[in-house]
Design a protein around this motif. Structure first.
Motif, PDB file in Angstrom:
ATOM      1  N   PHE A  86      -1.443 -23.415  53.641  1.00  0.00           N
ATOM      2  CA  PHE A  86      -1.836 -22.427  54.799  1.00  0.00           C
ATOM      3  C   PHE A  86      -1.430 -23.005  56.390  1.00  0.00           C
ATOM      4  CE2 PHE A  86      -5.741 -24.389  54.243  1.00  0.00           C
ATOM      5  CZ  PHE A  86      -6.277 -24.517  55.447  1.00  0.00           C
ATOM      6  N   LEU A  87      -1.920 -24.307  56.583  1.00  0.00           N
ATOM      7  CA  LEU A  87      -1.750 -24.751  57.902  1.00  0.00           C
ATOM      8  C   LEU A  87      -0.625 -24.579  58.743  1.00  0.00           C
ATOM      9  CD1 LEU A  87      -3.991 -28.061  57.533  1.00  0.00           C
ATOM     10  CD2 LEU A  87      -4.430 -25.808  58.713  1.00  0.00           C
ATOM     11  N   GLY A  88       0.406 -24.551  58.216  1.00  0.00           N
ATOM     12  CA  GLY A  88       1.575 -24.073  58.908  1.00  0.00           C
ATOM     13  C   GLY A  88       1.868 -22.823  59.645  1.00  0.00           C
ATOM     14  N   PHE A  89       1.237 -22.020  58.774  1.00  0.00           N
ATOM     15  CA  PHE A  89       1.225 -20.436  58.939  1.00  0.00           C
ATOM     16  C   PHE A  89       0.027 -19.887  59.993  1.00  0.00           C
ATOM     17  CE2 PHE A  89       3.335 -21.440  54.938  1.00  0.00           C
ATOM     18  CZ  PHE A  89       4.504 -20.858  55.229  1.00  0.00           C
ATOM     19  N   TRP A  90      -1.001 -20.643  59.965  1.00  0.00           N
ATOM     20  CA  TRP A  90      -2.112 -20.056  60.710  1.00  0.00           C
ATOM     21  C   TRP A  90      -2.016 -20.560  62.082  1.00  0.00           C
ATOM     22  CZ3 TRP A  90      -7.035 -20.599  57.324  1.00  0.00           C
ATOM     23  CH2 TRP A  90      -6.885 -20.095  56.275  1.00  0.00           C
ATOM     24  N   SER A  91      -1.807 -19.804  63.229  1.00  0.00           N
ATOM     25  CA  SER A  91      -1.636 -20.053  64.453  1.00  0.00           C
ATOM     26  C   SER A  91      -2.980 -20.695  65.216  1.00  0.00           C
ATOM     27  CB  SER A  91      -1.343 -18.850  65.637  1.00  0.00           C
ATOM     28  OG  SER A  91      -2.399 -17.864  65.536  1.00  0.00           O
ATOM     29  N   ASP A  92      -4.146 -20.295  64.923  1.00  0.00           N
ATOM     30  CA  ASP A  92      -5.316 -20.835  65.189  1.00  0.00           C
ATOM     31  C   ASP A  92      -6.517 -21.133  63.927  1.00  0.00           C
ATOM     32  OD1 ASP A  92      -7.859 -21.523  66.449  1.00  0.00           O
ATOM     33  OD2 ASP A  92      -7.580 -19.947  68.091  1.00  0.00           O
ATOM     34  N   ALA A  93      -6.226 -22.088  63.268  1.00  0.00           N
ATOM     35  CA  ALA A  93      -7.015 -22.245  62.165  1.00  0.00           C
ATOM     36  C   ALA A  93      -8.346 -22.239  62.185  1.00  0.00           C
ATOM     37  CB  ALA A  93      -6.634 -23.534  61.456  1.00  0.00           C
ATOM     38  N   PRO A  94      -9.414 -22.744  63.286  1.00  0.00           N
ATOM     39  CA  PRO A  94     -10.731 -22.667  63.368  1.00  0.00           C
ATOM     40  C   PRO A  94     -11.154 -21.405  63.529  1.00  0.00           C
ATOM     41  CG  PRO A  94      -9.807 -24.447  65.012  1.00  0.00           C
ATOM     42  CD  PRO A  94      -8.650 -23.730  64.311  1.00  0.00           C
ATOM     43  N   ASP A  95     -10.326 -20.445  64.502  1.00  0.00           N
ATOM     44  CA  ASP A  95     -10.821 -19.019  64.448  1.00  0.00           C
ATOM     45  C   ASP A  95     -10.655 -18.321  63.332  1.00  0.00           C
ATOM     46  OD1 ASP A  95     -11.510 -19.460  67.238  1.00  0.00           O
ATOM     47  OD2 ASP A  95      -9.932 -18.363  68.296  1.00  0.00           O
ATOM     48  N   LEU A  96      -9.759 -18.612  62.433  1.00  0.00           N
ATOM     49  CA  LEU A  96      -9.315 -17.923  61.259  1.00  0.00           C
ATOM     50  C   LEU A  96     -10.405 -18.208  60.203  1.00  0.00           C
ATOM     51  CD1 LEU A  96      -8.037 -15.754  59.851  1.00  0.00           C
ATOM     52  CD2 LEU A  96      -6.262 -17.320  59.203  1.00  0.00           C
ATOM     53  N   LEU A  97     -10.997 -19.600  60.341  1.00  0.00           N
ATOM     54  CA  LEU A  97     -11.848 -19.898  59.221  1.00  0.00           C
ATOM     55  C   LEU A  97     -13.268 -19.383  59.656  1.00  0.00           C
ATOM     56  CD1 LEU A  97     -10.883 -23.652  58.726  1.00  0.00           C
ATOM     57  CD2 LEU A  97     -10.837 -21.881  57.139  1.00  0.00           C
ATOM     58  N   SER A  98     -13.485 -19.098  60.816  1.00  0.00           N
ATOM     59  CA  SER A  98     -14.692 -18.642  61.316  1.00  0.00           C
ATOM     60  C   SER A  98     -14.812 -17.036  60.982  1.00  0.00           C
ATOM     61  CB  SER A  98     -14.992 -18.601  62.746  1.00  0.00           C
ATOM     62  OG  SER A  98     -15.153 -19.960  63.307  1.00  0.00           O
ATOM     63  N   GLU A  99     -13.508 -16.619  60.999  1.00  0.00           N
ATOM     64  CA  GLU A  99     -13.494 -15.054  60.630  1.00  0.00           C
ATOM     65  C   GLU A  99     -13.643 -14.778  59.225  1.00  0.00           C
ATOM     66  OE1 GLU A  99     -10.309 -11.387  60.683  1.00  0.00           O
ATOM     67  OE2 GLU A  99      -9.818 -12.978  61.654  1.00  0.00           O
ATOM     68  N   LEU A 100     -12.948 -15.721  58.452  1.00  0.00           N
ATOM     69  CA  LEU A 100     -13.194 -15.897  56.892  1.00  0.00           C
ATOM     70  C   LEU A 100     -14.504 -16.005  56.467  1.00  0.00           C
ATOM     71  CD1 LEU A 100     -10.100 -17.902  55.633  1.00  0.00           C
ATOM     72  CD2 LEU A 100     -10.558 -15.130  55.282  1.00  0.00           C
ATOM     73  N   ARG A 101     -15.025 -16.775  57.192  1.00  0.00           N
ATOM     74  CA  ARG A 101     -16.677 -17.070  56.848  1.00  0.00           C
ATOM     75  C   ARG A 101     -17.624 -15.883  57.086  1.00  0.00           C
ATOM     76  NH1 ARG A 101     -20.623 -19.504  60.849  1.00  0.00           N
ATOM     77  NH2 ARG A 101     -22.671 -19.282  59.636  1.00  0.00           N
TER      78      ARG A 101
END
Length: 168
Positions: A86-101
């Motif tokens: 997924f990493l190449g597709f997510w523009s802001d991985a830390p924010d998205l992971l927080s959202e997923l949490r």
């Protein structure tokens, strides 16, 4: 063995399911739960739907075309989420992971996996990727981060939990 009648219905989410190979397997086994999938590609949604048609008809799976950066509203929280390569597709991985949490039930789990798409992929590269994923998950509030090791071909697998259900 069948789960007890009072067992809660489990819910899972896959972000970026691609052609739906893993998703179809999970949907087929989701007798006491449901699996949701999100991918940004119409082609991938179509391919995954073909693979999971029986589970989708039985309401054990639901697919949506959406970007990871703009997830749809799911109504209820999930027990687990997963993303692969997924990493190449997510523009802001830390924010998205927080959202997923925030989409996980208390003590919900997340699994992240990937494999370097390079001809020189060696174990050292995956060790570095493991550390990067570990740091991303920790910064996003996940705990109990466990790293996979010894994958062949070289790849990374990181599992973590939402420690208390506290929302970011």
């Amino acid at each position: 063995m069948f789960p007890p009648r009072h067992a809660p219905r489990r819910r899972g989410l896959e972000i970026g399911f691609g052609p739906g190979i893993a998703l179809a397997e999970v949907v087929c086994r989701a007798a006491r739960g449901s699996v949701y999938g999100v991918d940004h590609s119409d082609v991938m949604v179509s391919q995954a739907a073909e693979r999971s048609v029986a589970g989708i008809r039985a309401r054990q799976g639901e697919l949506a075309r959406a970007s990871a950066d703009r997830l749809p509203h799911f109504g209820e929280l999930f027990d687990a989420s997963v993303a692969v390569n997924f990493l190449g597709f997510w523009s802001d991985a830390p924010d998205l992971l927080s959202e997923l949490r925030g989409l996980l039930r208390p003590s919900g789990r997340i699994g992240l996996a990937g494999s370097p798409r390079r001809p020189d992929a060696i174990a050292g590269i995956t060790v570095q990727a493991d550390r990067e994923l570990h740091d991303l998950l920790t910064r996003s509030g996940f705990t109990q981060v466990r790293l996979g090791s010894g994958l062949v071909p070289p790849g990374t697998c990181v599992l973590a939990a939402d420690p208390s259900g506290e929302r970011p």
